[in-house]
Design an enzyme around this catalytic site. Structure first.
Site, PDB file in Angstrom:
ATOM      1  N   ASP A 192       0.836  -1.188   0.000  1.00 48.81           N
ATOM      2  CA  ASP A 192       0.000   0.000   0.000  1.00 48.81           C
ATOM      3  C   ASP A 192       0.878   1.247   0.000  1.00 48.81           C
ATOM      4  OD1 ASP A 192      -2.487   1.339   0.166  1.00 48.81           O
ATOM      5  OD2 ASP A 192      -3.265  -0.287   1.415  1.00 48.81           O
ATOM      6  N   TRP A 258      -3.529   3.083  -5.805  1.00 48.04           N
ATOM      7  CA  TRP A 258      -4.871   3.603  -6.147  1.00 48.04           C
ATOM      8  C   TRP A 258      -4.899   4.413  -7.444  1.00 48.04           C
ATOM      9  CZ3 TRP A 258      -2.197   6.133  -2.092  1.00 48.04           C
ATOM     10  CH2 TRP A 258      -2.139   5.420  -0.895  1.00 48.04           C
ATOM     11  N   GLY A 259      -4.068   4.046  -8.404  1.00 47.65           N
ATOM     12  CA  GLY A 259      -4.074   4.776  -9.677  1.00 47.65           C
ATOM     13  C   GLY A 259      -3.330   6.099  -9.629  1.00 47.65           C
ATOM     14  N   ALA A 261       0.094   8.664  -8.808  1.00 45.09           N
ATOM     15  CA  ALA A 261       1.525   8.642  -9.154  1.00 45.09           C
ATOM     16  C   ALA A 261       1.766   8.144 -10.578  1.00 45.09           C
ATOM     17  CB  ALA A 261       2.319   7.811  -8.135  1.00 45.09           C
ATOM     18  N   ASP A 279     -10.365   2.885  -3.057  1.00 45.95           N
ATOM     19  CA  ASP A 279     -11.007   1.645  -2.606  1.00 45.95           C
ATOM     20  C   ASP A 279     -12.436   1.476  -3.110  1.00 45.95           C
ATOM     21  OD1 ASP A 279      -8.682   1.662  -1.241  1.00 45.95           O
ATOM     22  OD2 ASP A 279      -9.558   1.350   0.734  1.00 45.95           O
TER      23      ASP A 279
END
Ligand code: GAL
Length: 637
Positions: A192, A258-259, A261, A279
């Protein structure tokens, strides 16, 4: 603040030089090889179970083992669900004397092998392995983790001093990976990114002295404030450590950023799966947002998959009272070649839910070895048609009603890239029934939120080969020409669960806008060059290099190439070149907006990797030049 972003950026430069990935001066120079990840055990999308959606941090060894047992006893394991993954909550602290991680033995009692301090997950992974399953663990790329950042009242938060509560990989990557994979024998890790997102010096709990500050490398709302190379470099360190620790290659590396960067551009070169959104929640609209974020077929391949997040079948809008919605969620994930990770407490699962999760035909669609994620063949607000080319030449087709009204839909042979004159048969993958054959088109009825999903057999419109848009699993946008990453505006903005309408919401973090697309331009327009429309092809920006795995199975590459009518830069001159295993095979004349497409044809007999380069005269691409490889195909004659 301990570490400046600059120092971490320095790591990126060093890695770049030694790893070679960034070393080429000219990113459009052919490499003669396939560069997306093929290491690890992800030739097919991973399948299994994860504790998060079912239990959050309230996880226990008994809950995990009981779920593993249910997976075996129910027959789901035999159908491919094999990774049993622990998510957030397992850790007690990091021992400061030597940095070794300590398991919370109050919830994982078998880990207490040498008292409270000398803990080991080996007895746990032994039990999972003895059941014929694989075991997964969870960490964070920063020093602290997600529940510390976002769930301060959750059970099982790490304990001890500030330093002891730093349980993430940051500064301990090699040590932790060695422990988790070498000593504890895990097979899978999800990493994460909250530790590099949420612990800036302005954070209330940092200011209160609860956590040490770490300059945020990710700003989830603003890509401009995100240090993309630094984030990539940290994840690359994990990839390198995993390779070193697992010489047998038996591991899976899941990137959970989470998409953000700009993972679109690089995660496929670093990890085996990468989250494309924040999420999922057990709500229909959130599922849609996650689904939309993964509409990037060309970025998924055997070895590196788009991850729209774990399944929420069994909860909320997808519980046993909402089987239509649960079936749609599952079918859509299968069409996306998404990881199938169950997030449900399987100890008392109602049979209809088990039947959905255990639908062998849909599992086979997800796991098809060609690894072609579905491509949108038709798209409106309410109805979408997705088509996935299977390894046996059939198509899986999903007709999806996103809306609340029943509707009739015409499915055409053209949607399937099948000949309009030959019969097409549809086998319903929910009922097993085969529908009467049709030619040309057929009418289908959809209930609200229903997804019909079929295995379709017919005569191919292109009998002697495959369009590249039919084989996204073989196309890697090694360089997609995106200079300024932009969030995808077609993904709906969500309310943050913690802020409600007092917050400004979650804008889409997935900077996929402008990325390469199959059968559409990078901005989802119809492919069109000088007024001529192409029903199939690849849409990409100039200054791009696409790698295509031909694997010596084809004899000819053909395409009609030109600057797309939707281009922003109407002055740029673009040259299209085709390479075979690094050697130039053919090249176009420079071409501009408004000029007729040129036909390219190249002999690719014996070629393993074809590379398609579109080079613009203006290297900056500030106003993007949109280009089209119309009707691009690999032919067998
Ligand atoms: C989130 C992640 C979830 C879950 C959670 C644990 O960042 O996206 O899938 O792992 O953290 O706290």
């Amino acid at each position: 603040m301990r570490v400046s972003a600059g120092l971490v950026g320095g790591v990126a430069i060093l890695l770049g030089c030694s790893g070679g990935a960034y070393a080429a001066d000219d990113p459009l120079a052919p490499t003669g090889r396939w560069t997306a990840v093929t290491t690890g055990q992800a030739a097919k999308p991973p399948m299994g179970w994860n504790s998060w959606n079912a239990f959050h941090t309230d996880v226990t060894e008994a809950k995990v083992l009981d779920s593993a047992k249910a997976i075996v006893d129910s027959g789901l394991a035999a159908k491919g669900y094999r990774y049993i993954n622990i998510d957030d909550g397992w850790w007690l602290k990091r021992r400061t004397s030597d940095g070794r991680m300590v398991v919370r033995t109050s919830i994982f009692p078998s880990a207490a092998v040498g008292g409270a301090e000398q803990t080991s997950f080996k007895p746990f992974t032994d039990r999972i392995h003895a059941m014929g399953l694989k075991a997964g663990i969870y960490s964070d790329i920063g020093a602290n983790n997600c529940s510390q950042a976002f769930a301060p009242n959750a059970p099982n938060l790490p304990e001890g001093t500030v330093a002891e509560r730093e349980v993430g990989l940051y500064g301990h990557t090699d040590q932790d990976i060695k422990l988790y994979f070498g000593d504890w024998a895990f097979d899978y890790i999800k990493v994460d990114a909250c530790g590099i997102r949420a612990f800036g010096p302005d954070n209330e709990r940092v200011k209160a002295g609860q956590y040490r500050a770490l300059a945020p490398l990710i700003d989830i709302k603003e890509i401009r404030r995100t240090d993309i190379p630094a984030v990539r470099a940290l994840y690359q360190q994990v990839a390198d450590a995993l390779r070193r620790t697992n010489p047998d290659g038996d591991y899976i590396f899941s990137i959970c950023a989470w998409g953000s960067a700009d993972v679109r551009a690089w995660a496929k070169d670093v990890g085996n799966l990468s989250r494309t959104s924040d999420d999922i929640t057990p709500s229909w609209t959130r599922m849609l947002a996650n689904f939309d974020s993964a509409n990037r077929a060309l970025y998924a391949h055997p070895g590196s998959w788009n991850d729209p997040d774990m399944l929420f079948v069994g909860h909320g809008d997808f519980d046993e009272h909402h089987l239509t919605e649960a079936k749609s969620h599952f079918a859509l994930w299968a069409m996306l070649s998404a990881p199938l990770l169950i997030g449900y407490d399987l100890r008392n699962a109602p049979q209809p839910l088990m039947d959905i999760l255990g639908n062998s035909d849909l599992i086979a669609v997800d796991q098809d070895p060609a690894g072609n994620q579905a491509v949108l063949a038709y798209d409106t607000d309410d109805v979408q048609i997705l088509v996935k080319t299977l390894s046996n030449g059939h198509k899986a087709v999903a007709i999806f009603n996103r809306g609340l009204a029943p509707t009739d839909v015409t499915l055409t042979a053209g949607h399937l890239k099948f000949a309009a004159t030959a019969p097409v048969t549809l086998k319903d993958l929910w009922t097993g029934a085969t529908l009467p054959a049709f030619s040309g088109e057929t009418k289908l009825h959809l209930d609200p939120r229903q997804t019909l999903v079929f295995d379709a057999a017919g005569a191919r419109a292109l009998p002697n080969g495959l369009y590249l848009a039919e084989m996204p699993g073989r196309v890697n946008p090694a360089v997609d020409g995106v200079v300024i990453p932009q969030p995808d505006p077609t993904i709906h903005r969500m309310i943050t669960p913690w802020g409600g309408t007092t917050d400004d919401g979650e804008p889409p973090a997935y900077t996929g806008w402008g990325g390469a697309q199959a059968d559409a331009t990078p901005y989802r327009q119809t492919l069109r060059v000088d007024g001529k429309t192409y029903g199939t092809g690849l849409g990409v920006l100039a200054n791009s290099r696409l790698e295509v795995r031909a694997d010596r199975q084809f004899r000819r590459f053909t395409a009609e190439v030109g600057v797309d009518d939707s281009t922003f830069d109407a002055d740029d001159a673009v040259t299209f070149s085709v390479y075979g295993d690094g050697k130039l095979l053919t090249t176009s004349k420079p071409t501009r907006f408004g000029q007729t497409a040129q036909t390219l044809s190249a002999n690719i007999s014996g070629v393993k990797t074809v590379e398609l380069v579109a080079r613009g005269a203006s290297a900056k691409n500030k106003a993007p030049t949109v280009v089209t490889w119309g009707n691009a195909a690999l032919l067998t004659d």
